[in-house]
Design an enzyme around this catalytic site. Sequence first.
Site, mmCIF file in Angstrom:
data_model
loop_
_atom_site.group_PDB
_atom_site.id
_atom_site.type_symbol
_atom_site.label_atom_id
_atom_site.label_comp_id
_atom_site.label_asym_id
_atom_site.label_seq_id
_atom_site.Cartn_x
_atom_site.Cartn_y
_atom_site.Cartn_z
ATOM 1 N N CYS A 190 0.352 1.050 -1.069
ATOM 2 C CA CYS A 190 0.113 1.195 1.116
ATOM 3 C C CYS A 190 0.454 0.397 1.560
ATOM 4 O O CYS A 190 -0.225 -1.079 0.887
ATOM 5 C CB CYS A 190 -1.101 1.740 1.295
ATOM 6 S SG CYS A 190 -0.622 2.163 3.586
ATOM 7 N N SER A 191 1.783 -0.257 1.707
ATOM 8 C CA SER A 191 2.257 -1.439 2.281
ATOM 9 C C SER A 191 1.147 -1.712 3.746
ATOM 10 O O SER A 191 0.692 -3.228 4.249
ATOM 11 C CB SER A 191 3.273 -0.846 2.981
ATOM 12 O OG SER A 191 3.534 -0.245 3.999
#
Length: 121
Positions: free
Chosen positions: A9-10
């Site tokens: 997840c960024s």
Amino acid sequence: MEIWINPACSKCRSALAVLDDEGVAYTVRRYLDDPPTAAELTALLDRLVLEPWDIARTGEPVAADIGLTAWARDASTREQWIDALTRHPVLIQRPIITADDGTAVVARSEDAVRSVLPPTP
């Protein structure tokens, strides 16, 4: 301080970068590999002052598979929501930070991450 992340997840990577830049000590919980128990999730929700549907990722395919979006969002279904989130941790918003002072935040923005940082001397 603990941060629940999905390494893919960024937003999780961004939150970790803020913590690292600030030199804050923290532990990482990869909650997809180490899902919370119902008791842990209930305690987390109490700290967040949120309900399980507030932290649910309803756009995930498993949400459609189990009919999550059609469930009522009230006290009568709260345990059902908690059970779904513990059985399918991919449904839990991320990242979530629990601070040593008892506060917690869904840390999807830099401001949210900073809101739980200890005060600087």
